[in-house]
Design a protein around this motif. Structure first.
Motif, PDB file in Angstrom:
ATOM      1  N   LEU A  46      12.525   4.440   1.353  1.00 32.76           N
ATOM      2  CA  LEU A  46      12.348   5.315  -0.024  1.00 32.76           C
ATOM      3  C   LEU A  46      11.050   5.961  -0.107  1.00 32.76           C
ATOM      4  N   ILE A  47      10.712   7.082  -0.046  1.00 34.09           N
ATOM      5  CA  ILE A  47       9.522   7.615  -0.149  1.00 34.09           C
ATOM      6  C   ILE A  47       9.517   8.783  -1.251  1.00 34.09           C
ATOM      7  N   SER A  48       8.380   8.679  -2.093  1.00 33.61           N
ATOM      8  CA  SER A  48       8.388   9.577  -3.366  1.00 33.61           C
ATOM      9  C   SER A  48       7.830  10.873  -2.540  1.00 33.61           C
ATOM     10  N   ASN A  49       8.164  11.986  -2.793  1.00 32.88           N
ATOM     11  CA  ASN A  49       7.673  13.284  -2.250  1.00 32.88           C
ATOM     12  C   ASN A  49       6.717  13.886  -3.251  1.00 32.88           C
ATOM     13  N   VAL A  50       6.699  13.224  -4.872  1.00 32.89           N
ATOM     14  CA  VAL A  50       5.902  14.040  -5.395  1.00 32.89           C
ATOM     15  C   VAL A  50       4.601  13.108  -6.151  1.00 32.89           C
ATOM     16  N   CYS A  51       3.476  13.555  -6.037  1.00 28.81           N
ATOM     17  CA  CYS A  51       2.429  12.931  -6.583  1.00 28.81           C
ATOM     18  C   CYS A  51       1.652  13.588  -7.698  1.00 28.81           C
ATOM     19  N   LYS A  56      -2.587  17.923 -11.573  1.00 32.56           N
ATOM     20  CA  LYS A  56      -2.150  18.712 -10.285  1.00 32.56           C
ATOM     21  C   LYS A  56      -0.948  17.823  -9.659  1.00 32.56           C
ATOM     22  N   THR A  57      -0.132  18.636  -8.974  1.00 31.85           N
ATOM     23  CA  THR A  57       1.004  18.018  -8.449  1.00 31.85           C
ATOM     24  C   THR A  57       0.822  18.298  -6.904  1.00 31.85           C
ATOM     25  N   PHE A  58       1.064  17.294  -5.977  1.00 37.78           N
ATOM     26  CA  PHE A  58       1.039  17.428  -4.649  1.00 37.78           C
ATOM     27  C   PHE A  58       2.495  16.959  -4.196  1.00 37.78           C
ATOM     28  N   HIS A  59       2.859  17.479  -3.073  1.00 35.15           N
ATOM     29  CA  HIS A  59       4.085  16.946  -2.462  1.00 35.15           C
ATOM     30  C   HIS A  59       3.575  16.585  -1.152  1.00 35.15           C
ATOM     31  N   LEU A  60       4.396  15.501  -0.729  1.00 38.79           N
ATOM     32  CA  LEU A  60       4.350  14.861   0.655  1.00 38.79           C
ATOM     33  C   LEU A  60       4.865  15.585   1.899  1.00 38.79           C
ATOM     34  N   ILE A  61       6.098  16.480   1.688  1.00 35.68           N
ATOM     35  CA  ILE A  61       6.470  17.403   2.531  1.00 35.68           C
ATOM     36  C   ILE A  61       6.867  18.798   1.653  1.00 35.68           C
ATOM     37  N   SER A  62       5.621  19.563   2.019  1.00 36.58           N
ATOM     38  CA  SER A  62       5.604  20.826   1.124  1.00 36.58           C
ATOM     39  C   SER A  62       6.874  21.762   1.301  1.00 36.58           C
ATOM     40  N   GLU A  63       7.346  21.706   2.306  1.00 37.42           N
ATOM     41  CA  GLU A  63       8.676  22.614   2.365  1.00 37.42           C
ATOM     42  C   GLU A  63       9.599  22.293   1.577  1.00 37.42           C
ATOM     43  N   LYS A 103       0.663  -1.251   0.096  1.00 35.20           N
ATOM     44  CA  LYS A 103      -0.048  -0.022   0.000  1.00 35.20           C
ATOM     45  C   LYS A 103       0.690   1.390  -0.003  1.00 35.20           C
ATOM     46  N   ASP A 104       0.596   2.258  -0.871  1.00 32.92           N
ATOM     47  CA  ASP A 104       0.992   3.545  -0.956  1.00 32.92           C
ATOM     48  C   ASP A 104       0.705   4.549   0.345  1.00 32.92           C
ATOM     49  N   ILE A 105       1.619   5.280   0.597  1.00 30.19           N
ATOM     50  CA  ILE A 105       1.219   6.278   1.701  1.00 30.19           C
ATOM     51  C   ILE A 105       0.222   7.454   1.176  1.00 30.19           C
ATOM     52  N   ASP A 106      -1.208   7.265   1.782  1.00 26.69           N
ATOM     53  CA  ASP A 106      -2.423   7.888   1.171  1.00 26.69           C
ATOM     54  C   ASP A 106      -2.612   9.071   2.265  1.00 26.69           C
ATOM     55  N   PHE A 107      -2.664  10.355   1.744  1.00 25.59           N
ATOM     56  CA  PHE A 107      -3.083  11.438   2.659  1.00 25.59           C
ATOM     57  C   PHE A 107      -4.125  12.166   2.025  1.00 25.59           C
ATOM     58  N   ARG A 108      -4.907  12.748   2.977  1.00 22.48           N
ATOM     59  CA  ARG A 108      -6.113  13.927   2.680  1.00 22.48           C
ATOM     60  C   ARG A 108      -7.104  12.666   1.749  1.00 22.48           C
ATOM     61  N   LEU A 110      -7.649   9.825  -0.251  1.00 22.85           N
ATOM     62  CA  LEU A 110      -7.327   9.780  -1.584  1.00 22.85           C
ATOM     63  C   LEU A 110      -7.049  10.872  -2.454  1.00 22.85           C
ATOM     64  N   GLU A 111      -6.794  12.093  -1.980  1.00 21.85           N
ATOM     65  CA  GLU A 111      -6.194  13.318  -2.709  1.00 21.85           C
ATOM     66  C   GLU A 111      -4.922  12.907  -3.380  1.00 21.85           C
ATOM     67  N   ALA A 112      -4.053  12.366  -2.616  1.00 25.48           N
ATOM     68  CA  ALA A 112      -2.821  12.071  -3.133  1.00 25.48           C
ATOM     69  C   ALA A 112      -2.003  10.928  -2.602  1.00 25.48           C
ATOM     70  N   SER A 113      -1.301  10.040  -3.395  1.00 18.99           N
ATOM     71  CA  SER A 113      -0.655   8.680  -2.761  1.00 18.99           C
ATOM     72  C   SER A 113       0.666   8.939  -3.230  1.00 18.99           C
ATOM     73  N   TYR A 114       1.572   8.255  -2.405  1.00 16.52           N
ATOM     74  CA  TYR A 114       2.980   8.517  -2.317  1.00 16.52           C
ATOM     75  C   TYR A 114       3.598   7.054  -2.482  1.00 16.52           C
ATOM     76  N   SER A 115       4.455   6.634  -3.313  1.00 17.84           N
ATOM     77  CA  SER A 115       5.148   5.213  -3.344  1.00 17.84           C
ATOM     78  C   SER A 115       6.028   5.199  -2.244  1.00 17.84           C
ATOM     79  N   ILE A 116       6.115   4.029  -1.691  1.00 20.56           N
ATOM     80  CA  ILE A 116       7.014   3.772  -0.643  1.00 20.56           C
ATOM     81  C   ILE A 116       7.742   2.223  -0.563  1.00 20.56           C
TER      82      ILE A 116
END
Length: 159
Positions: A74-79, A101-108, A47-52, A54-60
């Motif tokens: 190893l975590i993807s920062n871009v979705c 649309k592009t989402f970021h896991l760590i927005s900083e 399972k990928d990391i899923d935030f908000r 189902l708005e964005a998911s990041y591979s791990i």
């Protein structure tokens, strides 16, 4: 009567190192190169990391090194997600346009493509040695360490 306060933040001591990686590779290619050059055994999680919701998911990718008591992620920062545009043309038969649309896991760190998270108990991993090995991989543009305490959204790195 004395008032005693208990700070919950005092007990949170998850020691991990974080390395930011800039590269334009697919996640599985980067995991293969890290396995090859660093001697890791990263495997994609089911399972990928899923935030908000189902708005964005990041591979791990993950490897639990039982010998050195180290957990590598190893975590993807871009979705990037294709969504329908909310554009209204005012006609009955409107063309549905798609918007990427592009989402970021760590927005900083919006320019970082991947994070390598190293959770360890024994402090046996030398991050300078890892950075030197990462510089030997020609597909990686740059890599550097990031202080997890300075990240506002560090809760996204707890899984």
């Amino acid at each position: 009567m004395a008032l005693h306060k208990l700070q919950v933040d005092d007990f949170y001591d998850d020691a991990f190192k974080l390395i930011a990686i800039h590269c334009r590779l697919e996640d599985y290619r980067l995991a293969y190169l890290l396995n090859k050059h660093l001697g890791l055994r990263l495997v994609r999680k089911d399972k990928d990391i899923d935030f908000r919701y189902l708005e964005a998911s990041y591979s791990i990718f993950e490897w639990d090194n039982d010998i050195e008591f180290t957990l590598w992620n190893l975590i993807s920062n871009v979705c990037k997600k294709e969504e329908d545009s909310l554009y209204s043309s005012g006609t009955l038969f409107a063309n549905n346009e798609k918007v990427l649309k592009t989402f970021h896991l760590i927005s900083e760190y919006k320019k970082v493509d991947f994070f390598l998270k190293i959770s360890e108990d024994s402090h046996s991993v030398d991050d300078k040695e890892i950075l030197n090995k990462l510089k030997d991989i020609p597909q990686i543009i740059t890599s550097y360490t990031v202080d997890p305490l300075n990240i506002k959204s560090k809760d996204h790195l707890i899984f």
